[in-house]
Design a protein around this motif. Structure first.
Motif, PDB file in Angstrom:
ATOM      1  N   THR A 110       0.833  -1.203   0.000  1.00  8.24           N
ATOM      2  CA  THR A 110       0.000   0.000   0.000  1.00  8.24           C
ATOM      3  C   THR A 110       0.874   1.262   0.000  1.00  8.24           C
ATOM      4  O   THR A 110       0.515   2.248  -0.630  1.00  8.24           O
ATOM      5  CB  THR A 110      -0.994   0.028   1.181  1.00  8.24           C
ATOM      6  OG1 THR A 110      -0.292  -0.069   2.405  1.00  8.24           O
ATOM      7  CG2 THR A 110      -2.007  -1.090   1.068  1.00  8.24           C
ATOM      8  N   ALA A 111       2.010   1.215   0.673  1.00 13.71           N
ATOM      9  CA  ALA A 111       2.915   2.368   0.664  1.00 13.71           C
ATOM     10  C   ALA A 111       3.500   2.604  -0.730  1.00 13.71           C
ATOM     11  O   ALA A 111       3.608   3.748  -1.186  1.00 13.71           O
ATOM     12  CB  ALA A 111       4.043   2.157   1.679  1.00 13.71           C
ATOM     13  N   ILE A 112       3.849   1.546  -1.425  1.00 15.79           N
ATOM     14  CA  ILE A 112       4.418   1.668  -2.767  1.00 15.79           C
ATOM     15  C   ILE A 112       3.363   2.101  -3.771  1.00 15.79           C
ATOM     16  O   ILE A 112       3.593   2.980  -4.601  1.00 15.79           O
ATOM     17  CB  ILE A 112       5.048   0.328  -3.218  1.00 15.79           C
ATOM     18  CG1 ILE A 112       6.295   0.034  -2.383  1.00 15.79           C
ATOM     19  CG2 ILE A 112       5.383   0.351  -4.714  1.00 15.79           C
ATOM     20  CD1 ILE A 112       6.824  -1.377  -2.541  1.00 15.79           C
ATOM     21  N   SER A 113       2.195   1.487  -3.684  1.00 17.40           N
ATOM     22  CA  SER A 113       1.154   1.720  -4.690  1.00 17.40           C
ATOM     23  C   SER A 113       0.313   2.951  -4.413  1.00 17.40           C
ATOM     24  O   SER A 113      -0.274   3.526  -5.336  1.00 17.40           O
ATOM     25  CB  SER A 113       0.230   0.501  -4.785  1.00 17.40           C
ATOM     26  OG  SER A 113      -0.517   0.361  -3.585  1.00 17.40           O
ATOM     27  N   GLY A 114       0.206   3.329  -3.153  1.00 17.87           N
ATOM     28  CA  GLY A 114      -0.669   4.437  -2.791  1.00 17.87           C
ATOM     29  C   GLY A 114      -2.138   4.046  -2.840  1.00 17.87           C
ATOM     30  O   GLY A 114      -3.018   4.897  -2.896  1.00 17.87           O
ATOM     31  N   VAL A 115      -2.408   2.744  -2.818  1.00 14.20           N
ATOM     32  CA  VAL A 115      -3.763   2.216  -2.934  1.00 14.20           C
ATOM     33  C   VAL A 115      -4.074   1.410  -1.674  1.00 14.20           C
ATOM     34  O   VAL A 115      -3.226   0.651  -1.204  1.00 14.20           O
ATOM     35  CB  VAL A 115      -3.878   1.311  -4.189  1.00 14.20           C
ATOM     36  CG1 VAL A 115      -5.248   0.710  -4.316  1.00 14.20           C
ATOM     37  CG2 VAL A 115      -3.518   2.102  -5.439  1.00 14.20           C
ATOM     38  N   CYS A 116      -5.295   1.570  -1.128  1.00 11.69           N
ATOM     39  CA  CYS A 116      -5.673   0.849   0.089  1.00 11.69           C
ATOM     40  C   CYS A 116      -5.920  -0.631  -0.214  1.00 11.69           C
ATOM     41  O   CYS A 116      -6.089  -1.036  -1.362  1.00 11.69           O
ATOM     42  CB  CYS A 116      -6.896   1.476   0.737  1.00 11.69           C
ATOM     43  SG  CYS A 116      -8.440   1.151  -0.117  1.00 11.69           S
ATOM     44  N   GLY A 117      -5.970  -1.426   0.832  1.00 10.20           N
ATOM     45  CA  GLY A 117      -6.121  -2.870   0.699  1.00 10.20           C
ATOM     46  C   GLY A 117      -7.374  -3.311  -0.038  1.00 10.20           C
ATOM     47  O   GLY A 117      -7.337  -4.234  -0.852  1.00 10.20           O
TER      48      GLY A 117
END
Length: 69
Positions: free
Chosen positions: A13-20
């Motif tokens: 999530t930190a790399i992608s900027g997308v939530c689970g």
């Protein structure tokens, strides 16, 4: 840099900027690399898959569609 070949949900999530939840939906649509189930309560993603997606998300999606994943 961490050389671990697997990434946790927090790292992804930190790399992608997308939530689970969004990652899960994207996986189901073939827009994000598939997770690896390590045990009933533990999941991870392969670092090379996430790095490839981060570098070019659209190319990653096309590759998954072509491979039938």
């Amino acid at each position: 840099m961490n050389d671990n070949p697997l990434l946790t949900l927090a790292e992804v999530t930190a790399i992608s900027g997308v939530c689970g939840m969004t990652l899960s939906r994207m996986e189901k649509r073939g827009q994000f690399p598939r997770r690896v189930r390590l045990s009933p309560g533990l999941i991870a993603w392969r670092r090379p898959d996430i790095e490839a997606w981060a570098a070019d998300p659209e190319a990653c999606r096309r590759q998954q569609v072509q491979s039938g994943a």
